[in-house]
Scaffold this active site. Structure first.
Site, PDB file in Angstrom:
ATOM      1  N   ASP A  84       4.846  -0.214  -0.967  1.00  0.00           N
ATOM      2  CA  ASP A  84       5.408  -0.347  -2.318  1.00  0.00           C
ATOM      3  C   ASP A  84       6.390   0.795  -2.593  1.00  0.00           C
ATOM      4  OD1 ASP A  84       3.535   1.639  -2.623  1.00  0.00           O
ATOM      5  OD2 ASP A  84       2.489   0.734  -4.320  1.00  0.00           O
ATOM      6  N   SER A  85       6.597   1.656  -1.591  1.00  0.00           N
ATOM      7  CA  SER A  85       7.711   2.616  -1.630  1.00  0.00           C
ATOM      8  C   SER A  85       9.040   1.873  -1.788  1.00  0.00           C
ATOM      9  CB  SER A  85       7.734   3.465  -0.350  1.00  0.00           C
ATOM     10  OG  SER A  85       7.687   2.644   0.802  1.00  0.00           O
ATOM     11  N   ASP A 112       1.343  -3.512   1.064  1.00  0.00           N
ATOM     12  CA  ASP A 112       0.692  -2.807  -0.038  1.00  0.00           C
ATOM     13  C   ASP A 112       0.323  -3.769  -1.156  1.00  0.00           C
ATOM     14  OD1 ASP A 112       0.272  -0.078   0.359  1.00  0.00           O
ATOM     15  OD2 ASP A 112       2.362   0.432  -0.041  1.00  0.00           O
ATOM     16  N   LYS A 148      -3.111  -3.123   2.088  1.00  0.00           N
ATOM     17  CA  LYS A 148      -3.444  -1.708   1.869  1.00  0.00           C
ATOM     18  C   LYS A 148      -3.649  -1.476   0.384  1.00  0.00           C
ATOM     19  CE  LYS A 148      -0.364   1.837   2.489  1.00  0.00           C
ATOM     20  NZ  LYS A 148      -0.311   2.475   1.148  1.00  0.00           N
ATOM     21  N   GLU A 152      -5.014   1.706  -2.591  1.00  0.00           N
ATOM     22  CA  GLU A 152      -5.202   3.141  -2.806  1.00  0.00           C
ATOM     23  C   GLU A 152      -6.522   3.406  -3.528  1.00  0.00           C
ATOM     24  OE1 GLU A 152      -1.784   4.859  -4.762  1.00  0.00           O
ATOM     25  OE2 GLU A 152      -0.379   3.933  -3.354  1.00  0.00           O
ATOM     26  N   GLU A 178      -2.482  10.667   3.015  1.00  0.00           N
ATOM     27  CA  GLU A 178      -1.156  11.141   2.602  1.00  0.00           C
ATOM     28  C   GLU A 178      -1.250  12.535   1.977  1.00  0.00           C
ATOM     29  OE1 GLU A 178       1.169   8.327   0.383  1.00  0.00           O
ATOM     30  OE2 GLU A 178       2.743   9.768  -0.035  1.00  0.00           O
TER      31      GLU A 178
HETATM   32  O1  KIV Z   1       4.397   2.731   0.143  1.00  0.00           O
HETATM   33  C1  KIV Z   1       4.457   3.308   1.231  1.00  0.00           C
HETATM   34  O2  KIV Z   1       5.482   3.332   1.913  1.00  0.00           O
HETATM   35  C2  KIV Z   1       3.245   3.983   1.706  1.00  0.00           C
HETATM   36  C3  KIV Z   1       3.400   4.971   2.816  1.00  0.00           C
HETATM   37  C4  KIV Z   1       4.017   6.188   2.273  1.00  0.00           C
HETATM   38  C5  KIV Z   1       2.122   5.246   3.506  1.00  0.00           C
HETATM   39  O3  KIV Z   1       2.200   3.788   1.181  1.00  0.00           O
END
Ligand code: KIV
Length: 265
Positions: A45-46, A84, A113, A115, A182
């Site tokens: 989600d970056s 994510d 993924k 958090e 992280e």
């Molecule tokens: O969103 C993302 O790119 C991430 C990585 C930084 C692990 O969660």
């Protein structure tokens, strides 16, 4: 490279073979990642920050994650594809099941993924119980940036380090098959990696994790503004994007990335 699975990643960990992970958000970069032998591709989600220009990952929605995951899935060949779960799309196990189901069915993700530690245990049990592989994420949680008060290293004091160690073990017991750490002190990340049997992928977490991940646009130095200490510009001494990604894979596998200057105490 044969198809990467959760089982083959576990075997890599057991053999002490480092795992190379990068983010990707579209088909063209995904094809380059595949050529370079990246084992795991993360639709992070970056993308909210590096593609959409948002200030954080919080505004990213499920539809957007599905769209980018589908773009990546079209070019994916052998790498494992993780996506994510965006902010507020998994605040109950029931909601998480609905979101993860869409990411897999419509986006063609192979793992999701999320958090968080203790608070996510029931969700991890529900997802894995329904056949959805889960990658957990501890340490700096970008979706909790406002609660944390900024993008800071986590686990520096004994109490938060203890909680992180316990959360990692509990997430594995709950069924998580991978863990991202992280911005965690290198010593703590090494201890956690050795304490669990699932692969631990570090970003700003030192060289003793089982693998490394970076945001693709950061390691190609495309992202505007100052980049975190743990990043390295892999395009700097190469002549193409493909060569830069290949250099990253070689550096991760050879243990030369991350170096001391990319780590936290
Ligand atoms: O969103 C993302 O790119 C991430 C990585 C930084 C692990 O969660």
């Amino acid at each position: 490279m044969p198809s990467v699975t959760t089982a083959s990643l576990m075997q890599m960990k057991q053999r002490g073979e480092k795992i190379a992970v990068l983010t990707s958000y579209d088909a063209s970069f995904t094809a380059r990642l595949e050529e370079a032998g990246v084992e795991v591709i993360l639709v992070g989600d970056s993308l909210g920050m590096v593609i959409q220009g948002q200030e954080s990952t919080l505004p990213v929605g499920v539809e957007e994650m599905i769209y980018h995951t589908r773009c990546v899935a079209r070019a994916r060949r052998n790498a494992l594809l993780i996506t994510d779960m965006p902010f507020m799309s998994y605040s109950s196990p029931r909601q998480a099941l609905a979101t993860a189901g869409r990411l897999m069915k419509e986006g063609r993700a192979q793992m999701v993924k999320l958090e968080g530690g203790t608070i996510q245990l029931e969700t991890v049990r529900q997802l894995t119980g329904n056949g959805i592989p889960v990658c957990a994420h501890l340490g700096l949680l970008p979706q909790s940036v406002h609660r944390l008060g900024g993008y800071r290293v986590q686990g520096r004091d004994e109490e938060t380090a203890r909680i992180m160690r316990e959360d990692a073990l509990a997430l594995e017991v709950a069924g998580a098959q991978m863990l991202v750490l992280e911005c965690v002190p290198a010593v703590l990340a090494g201890e956690i990696s050795r304490s669990v049997s699932i692969p631990v992928i570090g970003i700003g977490a030192g060289p003793d994790c089982d693998g490394q991940v970076l945001v693709l646009y950061d390691m190609l130095d495309i992202t505007p503004g100052p980049l975190p200490r743990f990043n390295r510009n892999f395009l700097e001494h190469t002549c193409s994007v493909t060569a830069a990604i290949a250099t990253y894979v070689k550096a991760v596998k050879g243990g030369t990335f991350p170096a001391e200057e990319h780590c936290y105490q």
